[in-house]
Motif scaffolding. Sequence first.
Motif, PDB file in Angstrom:
ATOM      1  N   CYS A  61      32.382  22.299  -8.051  1.00 29.08           N
ATOM      2  CA  CYS A  61      31.151  22.375  -9.246  1.00 29.08           C
ATOM      3  C   CYS A  61      31.182  23.751  -9.526  1.00 29.08           C
ATOM      4  CB  CYS A  61      30.195  21.801  -8.757  1.00 29.08           C
ATOM      5  SG  CYS A  61      28.787  22.295  -9.662  1.00 29.08           S
ATOM      6  N   MET A  62      31.926  24.245 -10.825  1.00 32.85           N
ATOM      7  CA  MET A  62      31.937  25.483 -11.256  1.00 32.85           C
ATOM      8  C   MET A  62      30.362  25.972 -11.561  1.00 32.85           C
ATOM      9  SD  MET A  62      34.715  26.823 -10.814  1.00 32.85           S
ATOM     10  CE  MET A  62      35.167  25.743  -9.538  1.00 32.85           C
ATOM     11  N   PRO A  63      29.594  25.277 -12.217  1.00 34.99           N
ATOM     12  CA  PRO A  63      28.263  25.920 -12.444  1.00 34.99           C
ATOM     13  C   PRO A  63      27.505  26.133 -10.966  1.00 34.99           C
ATOM     14  CG  PRO A  63      28.519  23.992 -13.831  1.00 34.99           C
ATOM     15  CD  PRO A  63      29.955  24.030 -12.858  1.00 34.99           C
ATOM     16  N   CYS A  64      27.971  25.339  -9.934  1.00 35.26           N
ATOM     17  CA  CYS A  64      27.089  25.466  -8.619  1.00 35.26           C
ATOM     18  C   CYS A  64      27.520  26.825  -8.103  1.00 35.26           C
ATOM     19  CB  CYS A  64      27.901  24.571  -7.647  1.00 35.26           C
ATOM     20  SG  CYS A  64      27.221  22.818  -7.918  1.00 35.26           S
ATOM     21  N   ILE A  65      28.864  27.208  -8.233  1.00 33.05           N
ATOM     22  CA  ILE A  65      29.237  28.454  -7.578  1.00 33.05           C
ATOM     23  C   ILE A  65      28.828  29.736  -8.447  1.00 33.05           C
ATOM     24  CG2 ILE A  65      31.517  29.776  -7.107  1.00 33.05           C
ATOM     25  CD1 ILE A  65      32.767  27.045  -6.816  1.00 33.05           C
ATOM     26  N   LYS A  66      28.762  29.452  -9.661  1.00 30.85           N
ATOM     27  CA  LYS A  66      28.297  30.504 -10.693  1.00 30.85           C
ATOM     28  C   LYS A  66      26.695  30.864 -10.146  1.00 30.85           C
ATOM     29  CE  LYS A  66      30.910  30.057 -14.617  1.00 30.85           C
ATOM     30  NZ  LYS A  66      31.096  29.626 -15.932  1.00 30.85           N
ATOM     31  N   GLU A  67      25.847  29.859 -10.118  1.00 33.17           N
ATOM     32  CA  GLU A  67      24.625  30.043  -9.467  1.00 33.17           C
ATOM     33  C   GLU A  67      24.376  30.476  -8.163  1.00 33.17           C
ATOM     34  OE1 GLU A  67      20.786  27.187  -9.853  1.00 33.17           O
ATOM     35  OE2 GLU A  67      22.257  26.345  -8.494  1.00 33.17           O
ATOM     36  N   LEU A  68      25.232  30.166  -7.100  1.00 35.58           N
ATOM     37  CA  LEU A  68      25.287  30.572  -5.792  1.00 35.58           C
ATOM     38  C   LEU A  68      25.689  32.114  -5.705  1.00 35.58           C
ATOM     39  CD1 LEU A  68      26.259  27.830  -3.795  1.00 35.58           C
ATOM     40  CD2 LEU A  68      24.087  28.564  -3.721  1.00 35.58           C
ATOM     41  N   ASN A  69      26.690  32.464  -6.788  1.00 35.04           N
ATOM     42  CA  ASN A  69      27.151  33.947  -6.866  1.00 35.04           C
ATOM     43  C   ASN A  69      25.866  34.652  -7.468  1.00 35.04           C
ATOM     44  OD1 ASN A  69      29.688  33.836  -5.736  1.00 35.04           O
ATOM     45  ND2 ASN A  69      30.452  33.151  -7.904  1.00 35.04           N
ATOM     46  N   ALA A  70      25.035  34.146  -8.534  1.00 35.45           N
ATOM     47  CA  ALA A  70      24.118  35.211  -9.174  1.00 35.45           C
ATOM     48  C   ALA A  70      22.910  35.203  -8.155  1.00 35.45           C
ATOM     49  CB  ALA A  70      23.616  34.079 -10.499  1.00 35.45           C
ATOM     50  N   ILE A  71      22.729  34.052  -7.366  1.00 32.97           N
ATOM     51  CA  ILE A  71      21.532  34.552  -6.468  1.00 32.97           C
ATOM     52  C   ILE A  71      21.789  35.220  -5.282  1.00 32.97           C
ATOM     53  CG2 ILE A  71      20.276  33.134  -4.696  1.00 32.97           C
ATOM     54  CD1 ILE A  71      20.332  30.843  -6.672  1.00 32.97           C
ATOM     55  N   ALA A  88      22.439  26.431   1.484  1.00 31.97           N
ATOM     56  CA  ALA A  88      23.146  25.991   0.493  1.00 31.97           C
ATOM     57  C   ALA A  88      23.710  24.717   1.101  1.00 31.97           C
ATOM     58  CB  ALA A  88      24.395  26.860  -0.009  1.00 31.97           C
ATOM     59  N   ILE A  89      23.318  23.454   0.436  1.00 33.27           N
ATOM     60  CA  ILE A  89      23.562  22.229   1.129  1.00 33.27           C
ATOM     61  C   ILE A  89      25.125  21.573   0.138  1.00 33.27           C
ATOM     62  CG2 ILE A  89      22.925  19.872   1.457  1.00 33.27           C
ATOM     63  CD1 ILE A  89      20.214  21.134   1.650  1.00 33.27           C
ATOM     64  N   SER A  90      26.192  21.714   0.960  1.00 35.78           N
ATOM     65  CA  SER A  90      27.182  21.177   0.352  1.00 35.78           C
ATOM     66  C   SER A  90      27.331  19.766   0.222  1.00 35.78           C
ATOM     67  CB  SER A  90      28.639  21.574   1.056  1.00 35.78           C
ATOM     68  OG  SER A  90      29.700  21.016   0.509  1.00 35.78           O
ATOM     69  N   VAL A  91      27.802  18.996  -0.998  1.00 43.29           N
ATOM     70  CA  VAL A  91      27.621  17.697  -0.951  1.00 43.29           C
ATOM     71  C   VAL A  91      29.213  17.087  -1.019  1.00 43.29           C
ATOM     72  CG1 VAL A  91      25.273  17.281  -1.923  1.00 43.29           C
ATOM     73  CG2 VAL A  91      27.537  17.639  -3.616  1.00 43.29           C
ATOM     74  N   ASP A  92      30.112  18.042  -0.606  1.00 49.36           N
ATOM     75  CA  ASP A  92      31.545  17.789  -0.728  1.00 49.36           C
ATOM     76  C   ASP A  92      31.886  16.604   0.438  1.00 49.36           C
ATOM     77  OD1 ASP A  92      33.505  19.730  -2.217  1.00 49.36           O
ATOM     78  OD2 ASP A  92      31.815  20.875  -1.336  1.00 49.36           O
ATOM     79  N   SER A 146      17.756  21.231 -12.155  1.00 43.44           N
ATOM     80  CA  SER A 146      18.964  20.700 -12.160  1.00 43.44           C
ATOM     81  C   SER A 146      19.554  21.534 -13.225  1.00 43.44           C
ATOM     82  CB  SER A 146      18.856  19.236 -12.718  1.00 43.44           C
ATOM     83  OG  SER A 146      19.186  18.313 -11.485  1.00 43.44           O
ATOM     84  N   GLY A 147      21.030  21.783 -13.081  1.00 46.55           N
ATOM     85  CA  GLY A 147      22.007  22.257 -13.675  1.00 46.55           C
ATOM     86  C   GLY A 147      21.821  24.067 -13.567  1.00 46.55           C
ATOM     87  N   TYR A 148      22.772  24.764 -14.180  1.00 46.72           N
ATOM     88  CA  TYR A 148      22.849  26.061 -14.204  1.00 46.72           C
ATOM     89  C   TYR A 148      23.228  26.624 -15.437  1.00 46.72           C
ATOM     90  CZ  TYR A 148      23.521  30.774 -12.906  1.00 46.72           C
ATOM     91  OH  TYR A 148      23.569  32.267 -13.318  1.00 46.72           O
ATOM     92  N   GLN A 149      22.320  27.623 -15.993  1.00 49.53           N
ATOM     93  CA  GLN A 149      22.537  28.349 -17.114  1.00 49.53           C
ATOM     94  C   GLN A 149      22.135  29.995 -16.637  1.00 49.53           C
ATOM     95  OE1 GLN A 149      23.505  27.533 -20.291  1.00 49.53           O
ATOM     96  NE2 GLN A 149      23.709  25.491 -19.671  1.00 49.53           N
ATOM     97  N   PRO A 150      23.136  30.765 -17.092  1.00 49.54           N
ATOM     98  CA  PRO A 150      22.875  32.364 -16.628  1.00 49.54           C
ATOM     99  C   PRO A 150      21.457  32.637 -16.763  1.00 49.54           C
ATOM    100  CG  PRO A 150      25.101  32.019 -17.899  1.00 49.54           C
ATOM    101  CD  PRO A 150      24.430  30.551 -17.908  1.00 49.54           C
ATOM    102  N   GLY A 151      20.814  33.029 -15.891  1.00 46.13           N
ATOM    103  CA  GLY A 151      19.380  33.757 -16.092  1.00 46.13           C
ATOM    104  C   GLY A 151      18.587  32.429 -15.315  1.00 46.13           C
TER     105      GLY A 151
END
Length: 164
Positions: A61-71, A88-92, A146-151
């Motif tokens: 999930c690319m939005p997930c990774i972006k969110e965790l990187n931003a935080i 960070a709870i992986s649902v893999d 839910s979801g991720y947008q920059p900011g």
Amino acid sequence: MIRNKKHILAVLFSFIIFSINAQESEIPAMSLPNLNGEMINVQSISSSDEPVVFSFWATWCMPCIKELNAIADVYDDWKDETGVKIYAISVDDSKTVSRVNPMVNGKGWEYDILLDTNNDLKRSLNIPTVPHLILVHKGKIVYRHSGYQPGSEIELYEELLKLN
């Protein structure tokens, strides 16, 4: 008679909505393994006086990774300022869970990582998709996103500040 049916349906609908919200107000008594295989009770860790964030994510999930990187960029400051602890709870699933540890190490994330490979916790919290954040304070869910947008991390930070 028709008016009565509409009234009954309205009451029933309200009851269903209330029941769903009531079920989601607390974290269930459930244990998940961390990356070392130790079982961690999510209800226990969410009942502290300090805020806890559960970030549901997956390696695909690319939005997930972006969110965790931003935080991750602001996590140390947040911990100092608010006392927050992030899990960070992986649902893999069983096919992709082997990618979690290498990704976490490669990203340098300092989060505690839990594995929800059967999506049991995700389902019990009625989380439809990832990324999904839940902010818990004193055992109660006080914020969801839910979801991720920059900011989006700024919105989470503002919610954390409200708890102090």
